[in-house]
Design a protein around this motif. Structure first.
Motif, PDB file in Angstrom:
ATOM      1  N   HIS A 266      -4.175   2.360  -9.825  1.00  0.00           N
ATOM      2  CA  HIS A 266      -4.645   1.698  -8.606  1.00  0.00           C
ATOM      3  C   HIS A 266      -5.534   0.500  -8.935  1.00  0.00           C
ATOM      4  N   ASP A 305       7.421   1.272  -1.941  1.00  0.00           N
ATOM      5  CA  ASP A 305       6.087   1.768  -1.573  1.00  0.00           C
ATOM      6  C   ASP A 305       4.997   0.796  -2.036  1.00  0.00           C
ATOM      7  N   THR A 306       5.170   0.225  -3.232  1.00  0.00           N
ATOM      8  CA  THR A 306       4.183  -0.737  -3.749  1.00  0.00           C
ATOM      9  C   THR A 306       4.192  -2.012  -2.910  1.00  0.00           C
ATOM     10  N   GLU A 309       2.284  -1.373   0.158  1.00  0.00           N
ATOM     11  CA  GLU A 309       0.850  -1.382  -0.149  1.00  0.00           C
ATOM     12  C   GLU A 309       0.319  -2.807  -0.250  1.00  0.00           C
TER      13      GLU A 309
END
Length: 389
Positions: A266, A305-306, A309
């Motif tokens: 992260h 998904d990234t 984000e």
């Protein structure tokens, strides 16, 4: 003359450790370990053995159970192994306990990836971003073996009060360094923002995808530039590369960005957000997929998904299924291109190519040209854009 000896840097040898939940297949566990081994080899670390424990959640003290830990310790001592690598992130207390019990350097997945990024980074911006992410990750995890912040530091660390003093010294040093790096990154980010503003009025296309799927090869193919680095290795591209491309007199800017990976740290995503502005500000994304990989759909999910984000999940996209040359025909048991692919999304278009073998590349260029032309005409409505030929 006295005797002298020529010595070479000794290859670091490691064992890999992973947990396998009850519902996870052996094949999937092995695939994850293969990826971890590839990560280790990218840092020049040789894998000696893998240890797997069937466990749904990590042991709170030592990640693996007591019996498995003893098994690892026996092997490490007998074979003189100097690193143990875990395929998940360790808590600060797990890291401390494991180093005390095993008396070797411990890596978890995030630290391994951070060190690879540090090795790959070339520009001042990328180096600063990775250093910041690495310091932020190490801060709560400092142990006697990670004092002076060097992976190469040998031995089993110092003991007693001297070691504790070193850790406190390093903590202060890290806090100071984090503050310096943040200021440096702010300055670099402002310069980058100015550069990006200067590109307004040009259609922007960004390559995204899991690491090692062929993004740099596709960039090299579209730009026709030999100097663009493209190699079969993880995170070959850490610094974003931007090139001007022209197809049928219609220009656009093409950027290659860092590859995504399962469990990407992260802190790294946070630090790289400025570099990944190329993705957020793109008009079109080229999502490159290695269709020959057995888990390409899972890799696509990681990328999507990234992107979500990063706030780029709803961009117009061409999904480029690459490496079709490594598949047989449906009749031979290969992949059937007409099935298993999402064709319902209005913002996504699919194309199947081999960048290396140049299969279906002309159709890919035509498809890209049509999408770029559409955006170009929104900026310059009176532009007489040619049809693709």
């Amino acid at each position: 003359m006295g005797d002298y000896y020529l010595t070479e840097k000794e290859t670091e040898r490691a064992v890999l450790v992973a947990l396998s939940p009850q519902k996870q297949s052996e094949e999937k566990t092995q695939e994850y370990l293969d990826e971890l081994e590839f990560l280790a080899s990218t840092l020049g670390i040789e894998t000696s053995k893998t240890f797997v424990q069937k466990l749904d959640k990590p042991d709170i003290r030592s990640f693996v159970g007591k019996g498995k830990l003893e098994e690892i310790h026996t092997y490490v001592v007998d074979r003189e192994i100097n690193i143990v690598i875990f395929d998940d992130d360790l808590t600060p207390s797990q890291l401390r306990n494991l180093e005390r019990d095993l008396e070797v350097k411990i890596y978890d997945r995030s630290l391994l990836i951070l060190d690879i990024f540090l090795k790959r980074a070339k520009t001042a911006q990328a180096k600063t971003q990775v250093e910041l992410a690495r310091y932020q990750y190490l801060m709560p995890r400092l142990t006697r073996m990670w004092t002076h912040l060097e992976r190469q530091r040998g031995g089993t660390g110092t003991r007693g009060g001297a070691g504790e003093k070193e850790i406190e010294t390093d903590r202060r040093m890290i806090r100071d360094q984090i503050a310096v790096l943040k200021k440096k990154l702010e300055k670099i980010d402002k310069q980058g923002e100015t550069r990006r503003k200067s590109r307004e009025g040009v259609v922007r296309v960004a390559l995204v995808g899991y690491t090692n799927v062929g993004k740099s090869t596709i960039m090299k193919m579209l730009c026709k530039e030999e100097e663009i680095y493209a190699k079969d290795e993880l995170f070959a591209t850490v610094d974003s590369t931007v090139r001007k491309v022209v197809i049928n007199t219609v220009p656009f800017l093409l950027s290659d960005t860092v590859g995504f990976i399962r469990k990407l740290p992260h802190n790294l995503i946070e630090s790289f957000k400025s570099t990944l502005e190329e993705v957020r500000e793109a008009d079109i994304l080229l999502h490159v997929v290695d269709i020959s990989h057995p888990s390409f759909e899972e890799q696509m999910t990681v990328v999507n998904d990234t992107l979500t984000e990063l706030g780029a999940g709803d961009k117009e996209m061409i999904v480029v299924y690459n490496k079709i040359d490594q598949l047989g025909s449906p009749e031979e048991g290969g992949f059937d291109f007409s099935s298993g692919i999402d064709t319902t999304s209005t913002s996504k278009t699919n194309i199947f190519i081999s960048a290396v073998k140049k299969q279906n590349v002309a159709e890919f260029r035509r498809m890209l040209f049509e999408k770029v032309k559409k955006h170009h005409l929104q900026i310059y409505p009176n532009y007489l854009a040619p049809d693709y030929y």
